[in-house]
Design a protein around this motif. Structure first.
Motif, PDB file in Angstrom:
ATOM      1  N   LYS A   4     -50.097  19.533 -26.068  1.00  0.00           N
ATOM      2  CA  LYS A   4     -50.488  20.433 -24.977  1.00  0.00           C
ATOM      3  C   LYS A   4     -51.057  21.748 -25.495  1.00  0.00           C
ATOM      4  O   LYS A   4     -51.965  22.311 -24.890  1.00  0.00           O
ATOM      5  CB  LYS A   4     -49.308  20.678 -24.043  1.00  0.00           C
ATOM      6  N   ALA A   5     -50.560  22.227 -26.606  1.00  0.00           N
ATOM      7  CA  ALA A   5     -51.066  23.492 -27.171  1.00  0.00           C
ATOM      8  C   ALA A   5     -52.542  23.371 -27.531  1.00  0.00           C
ATOM      9  O   ALA A   5     -53.305  24.335 -27.351  1.00  0.00           O
ATOM     10  CB  ALA A   5     -50.249  23.889 -28.394  1.00  0.00           C
ATOM     11  N   GLU A   6     -52.967  22.214 -28.025  1.00  0.00           N
ATOM     12  CA  GLU A   6     -54.394  22.014 -28.336  1.00  0.00           C
ATOM     13  C   GLU A   6     -55.235  22.029 -27.068  1.00  0.00           C
ATOM     14  O   GLU A   6     -56.303  22.625 -27.032  1.00  0.00           O
ATOM     15  CB  GLU A   6     -54.608  20.688 -29.078  1.00  0.00           C
ATOM     16  N   TRP A   7     -54.739  21.344 -26.024  1.00  0.00           N
ATOM     17  CA  TRP A   7     -55.476  21.354 -24.752  1.00  0.00           C
ATOM     18  C   TRP A   7     -55.558  22.780 -24.210  1.00  0.00           C
ATOM     19  O   TRP A   7     -56.595  23.193 -23.693  1.00  0.00           O
ATOM     20  CB  TRP A   7     -54.825  20.429 -23.726  1.00  0.00           C
ATOM     21  N   ALA A   8     -54.483  23.524 -24.314  1.00  0.00           N
ATOM     22  CA  ALA A   8     -54.468  24.904 -23.818  1.00  0.00           C
ATOM     23  C   ALA A   8     -55.504  25.761 -24.535  1.00  0.00           C
ATOM     24  O   ALA A   8     -56.121  26.644 -23.934  1.00  0.00           O
ATOM     25  CB  ALA A   8     -53.072  25.504 -23.969  1.00  0.00           C
ATOM     26  N   ASP A   9     -55.730  25.504 -25.824  1.00  0.00           N
ATOM     27  CA  ASP A   9     -56.735  26.249 -26.593  1.00  0.00           C
ATOM     28  C   ASP A   9     -58.163  25.849 -26.209  1.00  0.00           C
ATOM     29  O   ASP A   9     -59.083  26.652 -26.314  1.00  0.00           O
ATOM     30  CB  ASP A   9     -56.550  26.033 -28.099  1.00  0.00           C
ATOM     31  N   LEU A  10     -58.352  24.600 -25.795  1.00  0.00           N
ATOM     32  CA  LEU A  10     -59.693  24.079 -25.489  1.00  0.00           C
ATOM     33  C   LEU A  10     -60.176  24.382 -24.068  1.00  0.00           C
ATOM     34  O   LEU A  10     -61.381  24.404 -23.820  1.00  0.00           O
ATOM     35  CB  LEU A  10     -59.726  22.555 -25.672  1.00  0.00           C
ATOM     36  N   LEU A  11     -59.248  24.573 -23.137  1.00  0.00           N
ATOM     37  CA  LEU A  11     -59.601  24.633 -21.716  1.00  0.00           C
ATOM     38  C   LEU A  11     -59.353  26.006 -21.103  1.00  0.00           C
ATOM     39  O   LEU A  11     -58.448  26.722 -21.540  1.00  0.00           O
ATOM     40  CB  LEU A  11     -58.761  23.612 -20.942  1.00  0.00           C
ATOM     41  N   PRO A  12     -60.113  26.345 -20.052  1.00  0.00           N
ATOM     42  CA  PRO A  12     -59.760  27.540 -19.278  1.00  0.00           C
ATOM     43  C   PRO A  12     -58.349  27.362 -18.710  1.00  0.00           C
ATOM     44  O   PRO A  12     -57.912  26.234 -18.440  1.00  0.00           O
ATOM     45  CB  PRO A  12     -60.798  27.564 -18.152  1.00  0.00           C
ATOM     46  N   ALA A  13     -57.639  28.459 -18.504  1.00  0.00           N
ATOM     47  CA  ALA A  13     -56.243  28.406 -18.058  1.00  0.00           C
ATOM     48  C   ALA A  13     -56.065  27.596 -16.774  1.00  0.00           C
ATOM     49  O   ALA A  13     -55.146  26.784 -16.673  1.00  0.00           O
ATOM     50  CB  ALA A  13     -55.696  29.819 -17.882  1.00  0.00           C
ATOM     51  N   ALA A  14     -56.946  27.796 -15.789  1.00  0.00           N
ATOM     52  CA  ALA A  14     -56.805  27.077 -14.518  1.00  0.00           C
ATOM     53  C   ALA A  14     -56.981  25.570 -14.716  1.00  0.00           C
ATOM     54  O   ALA A  14     -56.252  24.772 -14.128  1.00  0.00           O
ATOM     55  CB  ALA A  14     -57.813  27.594 -13.500  1.00  0.00           C
ATOM     56  N   SER A  15     -57.930  25.182 -15.544  1.00  0.00           N
ATOM     57  CA  SER A  15     -58.143  23.757 -15.820  1.00  0.00           C
ATOM     58  C   SER A  15     -56.941  23.162 -16.542  1.00  0.00           C
ATOM     59  O   SER A  15     -56.482  22.065 -16.215  1.00  0.00           O
ATOM     60  CB  SER A  15     -59.401  23.546 -16.663  1.00  0.00           C
TER      61      SER A  15
END
Length: 172
Positions: free
Chosen positions: A42-53
């Motif tokens: 999840k940390a990788e996704w959080a770095d790749l995506l805007p917060a709302a997404s």
């Protein structure tokens, strides 16, 4: 209903929901999709995506109705998962549902997988990207013909690619 009956009812409900929760999501590896299933922390996704997404896709949040610019998108093209770029919907299946979220009557083959969601104590069919597992929305049986389905999607979980543009490579 007295207190004893209430406790019995709640206990029965818990016994019913526990096997559903323990079995895990049915979308995990459920369908073959282009490329292999994609799993990232999840940390990788959080770095790749805007917060709302990120909140919608990986914490199963819901965006505010009427807030997505994709509600007004009328061009010919493809709606893809905002996380992994898997094509999910063709624009020819998009319609105005009046709900405030982008809605489609059919997904692309192998693009989504489903599970039953009891978050509001009423069973709903939740759907996710079949490749990365990102939450997209819910399916309702009040859509137009020919399917009668409404895939009610969070706009921040999608990106639109016009037919004249090249689809991006799937994320790895």
């Amino acid at each position: 209903m007295d207190r004893r009956q209430s406790l019995k009812w709640l206990g029965g409900l818990g016994a019913f929901l526990l096997p559903v929760a323990a079995s895990g999501p049915s979308w995990a590896g459920a369908q073959a999709t282009p490329g292999s299933p994609l799993s990232k922390p999840k940390a990788e996704w959080a770095d790749l995506l805007p917060a709302a997404s990120y909140r919608v896709l990986f914490e199963e949040d819901t965006e505010r109705a009427g807030s997505s610019p994709l509600n007004q998108e009328k061009r010919d093209g493809t709606f893809i998962c905002a996380a992994c770029y898997l094509p999910l919907f063709d624009s020819s299946t998009k319609y105005e549902s009046g709900t405030g979220w982008p809605s489609f009557w059919q997904h692309l083959p192998g693009a989504v997988a489903t599970k039953t969601d009891f978050k509001i104590f009423y069973p709903r069919t939740e759907y996710h990207c079949a490749r990365c597992g990102g939450h997209q929305g819910h399916i309702f049986n009040d859509g137009p013909k020919p399917t009668g389905k409404r895939f009610c999607n969070n706009g921040v979980a999608l990106q639109f690619v016009a037919r004249s543009e090249k689809l991006p490579e799937l994320r790895t």
